[in-house]
Design a protein around this motif. Structure first.
Motif, PDB file in Angstrom:
ATOM      1  N   ALA A  62       0.701  -1.313  -0.170  1.00  3.34           N
ATOM      2  CA  ALA A  62       0.106   0.160  -0.313  1.00  3.34           C
ATOM      3  C   ALA A  62       0.498   1.269   0.074  1.00  3.34           C
ATOM      4  O   ALA A  62       0.333   1.781  -0.295  1.00  3.34           O
ATOM      5  N   GLU A  66       1.526   4.555  -2.331  1.00  2.58           N
ATOM      6  CA  GLU A  66       1.438   6.502  -2.101  1.00  2.58           C
ATOM      7  C   GLU A  66       0.503   6.793  -3.027  1.00  2.58           C
ATOM      8  O   GLU A  66      -0.074   7.417  -3.347  1.00  2.58           O
ATOM      9  N   ILE A  70      -1.950   6.646  -5.609  1.00  2.00           N
ATOM     10  CA  ILE A  70      -2.870   7.120  -5.383  1.00  2.00           C
ATOM     11  C   ILE A  70      -2.914   8.581  -5.062  1.00  2.00           C
ATOM     12  O   ILE A  70      -4.029   9.214  -5.149  1.00  2.00           O
ATOM     13  N   ALA A  76      -8.481   5.251  -2.805  1.00  6.69           N
ATOM     14  CA  ALA A  76      -7.773   4.626  -1.952  1.00  6.69           C
ATOM     15  C   ALA A  76      -8.004   2.817  -2.536  1.00  6.69           C
ATOM     16  O   ALA A  76      -7.431   1.884  -1.764  1.00  6.69           O
ATOM     17  N   LEU A  77      -9.756   2.696  -2.656  1.00  7.32           N
ATOM     18  CA  LEU A  77      -9.952   1.676  -2.863  1.00  7.32           C
ATOM     19  C   LEU A  77      -8.848   1.110  -4.485  1.00  7.32           C
ATOM     20  O   LEU A  77      -8.665  -0.275  -4.938  1.00  7.32           O
ATOM     21  N   GLY A 113      -6.139   1.842  -5.045  1.00  9.77           N
ATOM     22  CA  GLY A 113      -5.302   0.877  -4.719  1.00  9.77           C
ATOM     23  C   GLY A 113      -4.996  -0.409  -3.868  1.00  9.77           C
ATOM     24  O   GLY A 113      -3.989  -1.223  -3.915  1.00  9.77           O
ATOM     25  N   ALA A 114      -5.897  -0.314  -3.466  1.00  8.19           N
ATOM     26  CA  ALA A 114      -5.969  -1.643  -2.543  1.00  8.19           C
ATOM     27  C   ALA A 114      -6.320  -2.850  -3.454  1.00  8.19           C
ATOM     28  O   ALA A 114      -6.160  -3.427  -3.619  1.00  8.19           O
ATOM     29  N   TRP A 118      -2.879   6.074   2.081  1.00  4.59           N
ATOM     30  CA  TRP A 118      -1.981   4.842   1.974  1.00  4.59           C
ATOM     31  C   TRP A 118      -2.472   3.287   3.165  1.00  4.59           C
ATOM     32  O   TRP A 118      -2.629   2.818   3.401  1.00  4.59           O
ATOM     33  N   THR A 134      -5.645   2.692   2.041  1.00  6.85           N
ATOM     34  CA  THR A 134      -5.870   1.371   0.790  1.00  6.85           C
ATOM     35  C   THR A 134      -5.457   0.299   1.883  1.00  6.85           C
ATOM     36  O   THR A 134      -6.073  -1.263   1.274  1.00  6.85           O
ATOM     37  N   HIS A 186      -8.096  -1.554   3.574  1.00  5.43           N
ATOM     38  CA  HIS A 186      -9.539  -2.405   2.615  1.00  5.43           C
ATOM     39  C   HIS A 186      -9.146  -3.877   2.649  1.00  5.43           C
ATOM     40  O   HIS A 186      -9.217  -4.434   2.312  1.00  5.43           O
TER      41      HIS A 186
END
Ligand code: NI
Length: 400
Positions: free
Chosen positions: A12, A16, A19, A117-118, A120-121, A383, A386, A389
Motif C-alpha cells: 500500500a 502511495e 493513490i 484508496a480502493l 490502491g487496494a 495509503w 488502502t 481495505h
C-alpha cells in the motif's frame, strides 16, 4: 497474519504516489450524484488495467458506477469493499494546485479519496491474488449524496452483492485526527427520514376569525407537540431528532387569515423501533391536533435512509485489522454519528461494517467541516485506507 499485514502495508505504501495522483485527478474533475460518467470510465479503465474480472459498468439506468471482482487463487467466500465516488454541488474555494476545475462541483466529502484508496487496494490484493481464499467484490458506488435515489440501492438492485458474504466501507473524516480510526458496533450513524404536511383551514379576514378556520394555530400547536415525541414517547436511552425545515402560509398579508399552511422537516433515529414510534406518534399528533382545530391534515412521512448498523462480528474483525495496520493507540470507539450514509442499505442485505478514518491536520488545512467549500484531506493518510481495505478483505477471507 502479522506477516501478511506487513506485506499489505508495504504494498500500500509503495502505491502511495499513484493513490494521491488519482485522488487529485478525481478532485480536479468532480461529478455530482448520478453524473459520475467520466469518473466511472476512469475507474473502469484502472480496473481493467490491473486485471479485474467481471467488470460491470452503469447502474440505476445510468452510465454511473462500477463493480468488479478480484478472483483469488484458492476457493473461498466473497467479501465486498465499497467506495462512493460522487461530488457535491459546491464551488471549490481552496487555493491548491488540485482545486476543482468545474464550477458548481466539488469533492467536499472525500469521496475522491475513497475511490483512489480502493483502487490502491485493488492493486495490493491483485498482487496477492495467488494467496487469496475466494473473491473480493469491488463496489465503486455513485450517488451517495443523493438521498432520494441512493446509489447503494441501485448497486444492490443491479446484483452488486450477489454471492457476497460481507461488506466493508471506510469514510475519511475531517473531524478526527489524521491516522486515527473510529469504529462502533451496532447502531453507528443515524437513519434519515423526511416528512411534509398540508394543514388546510378556511381563509378569511384577519378581523373576523369566527368566519375562518385558522390553520396557523394548528401549525403552532403541532410544531410544539411533535417535540414531546422525543421527550415523552421514546426512551431517554434512545437518541432521535425531529426538526422543522420549513413552514409556508398560502398568503402572507397582515390582515388575511391564510387558508393553508405547509410544513416539512426531517427525523433522525438509530433504531428501526424508534423510527417506527416517531412516525406513528407524529402521524397521530398531526391528525388529532389538526382535527381539534377543525383543519384538514395531509401528512406524509417518507423513510429516506436506514440507520447504519454495524454487525458486531464484522466490527470486531475491522477493529483488529485496524489495530494491526494503524497501531492500537490509533484505534478508538466512536460516538453515535447524527449524519447518515447510504452504506446502511448494504447492511440490510449482508453483515456490514463502516468505519471512519481521520484525515484532520490543522497544518495541512484538512480540518474543515465536511460539505464545506474549503474541505480537504490529509493525503498522507490515504495509503492507510488502502491497507485497511486490503487487510480487511484478506482477513475476512482467511477466517471465513
Ligand atoms: Ni460522504
Amino acid at each position: 497474519m502479522v506477516e501478511m499485514i506487513d506485506k499489505i502495508k508495504t504494498l500500500a505504501k509503495n502505491g502511495e504516489k499513484e493513490i494521491i495522483e488519482l485522488r487529485r485527478h478525481f478532485h480536479m474533475n468532480p461529478e455530482t450524484s448520478w453524473n459520475e460518467v467520466e469518473t466511472t470510465k476512469r475507474i473502469a479503465e484502472e480496473l481493467k488495467k490491473i486485471g479485474c474480472e467481471n467488470i460491470k459498468v452503469g447502474f440505476g439506468g445510468t452510465q454511473c458506477g462500477v463493480i468488479a471482482d478480484i478472483v483469488g487463487g484458492k476457493p473461498g467466500k466473497c467479501v465486498a469493499l465499497r467506495a462512493d465516488i460522487d461530488a457535491l454541488p459546491l464551488n471549490d474555494e481552496k487555493d491548491v494546485p488540485y482545486k476543482s476545475k468545474k464550477a458548481g462541483a466539488m469533492h467536499a466529502c472525500g469521496h475522491d479519496s475513497h475511490a483512489a484508496a480502493l483502487i490502491g487496494a485493488v492493486k495490493v490484493l491483485t498482487a496477492l491474488k495467488g494467496e487469496l481464499k475466494g473473491k473480493v467484490r469491488l463496489l465503486f458506488q455513485p450517488a451517495e449524496e443523493h438521498g432520494i435515489r441512493p446509489g447503494a440501492k441501485a448497486l444492490i438492485d443491479g446484483g452488486a452483492l450477489e454471492g457476497a458474504s460481507a461488506v466493508f466501507g471506510i469514510h475519511v473524516m475531517s473531524t478526527v485526527s489524521s491516522g486515527v480510526l473510529e469504529y462502533r458496533s451496532g447502531p453507528f450513524m443515524a437513519g434519515a427520514d423526511s416528512w411534509e404536511t398540508t394543514i388546510g383551514g378556511r381563509g378569511g379576514h384577519g378581523s373576523a376569525p369566527e368566519g375562518a378556520i385558522d390553520p396557523t394555530i394548528a401549525a403552532f400547536e403541532i410544531g410544539n407537540a411533535i417535540q414531546t415525541v422525543i421527550s415523552r414517547e421514546i426512551s431517554p436511552r434512545d437518541t432521535a431528532v425531529i426538526s422543522v425545515g420549513g413552514m409556508k402560509t398560502s398568503s402572507y398579508v397582515f390582515n388575511i387569515i391564510p387558508d393553508r399552511v405547509e410544513m416539512c422537516g426531517t427525523v433522525r433515529t438509530f433504531r428501526p423501533e424508534v423510527q417506527e414510534r416517531v412516525r406513528a406518534a407524529m402521524t397521530r399528533l398531526f391528525k388529532t391536533l389538526g382535527e381539534a382545530y377543525r383543519c384538514k391534515i395531509d401528512f406524509k412521512y417518507t423513510p429516506l435512509l436506514p440507520s447504519t448498523i454495524n454487525d458486531p462480528d464484522m466490527t470486531t474483525l475491522a477493529k483488529s485489522v485496524a489495530e494491526s495496520v494503524l497501531g492500537a493507540k490509533n484505534v478508538r470507539e466512536s460516538e453515535l454519528v447524527m449524519g447518515s450514509e447510504d452504506f446502511s442499505h448494504y447492511g440490510k442485505v449482508v453483515p456490514a461494517v463502516f468505519v471512519n478514518l481521520g484525515v484532520a491536520s490543522a497544518e495541512k488545512k484538512s480540518d474543515m467541516p465536511h460539505h464545506s467549500p474549503k474541505f480537504d484531506v490529509d493525503e498522507s493518510v490515504l495509503w492507510n485506507a488502502t491497507a485497511l481495505h486490503a487487510a480487511f478483505a484478506w482477513k475476512f477471507l482467511e477466517e471465513n
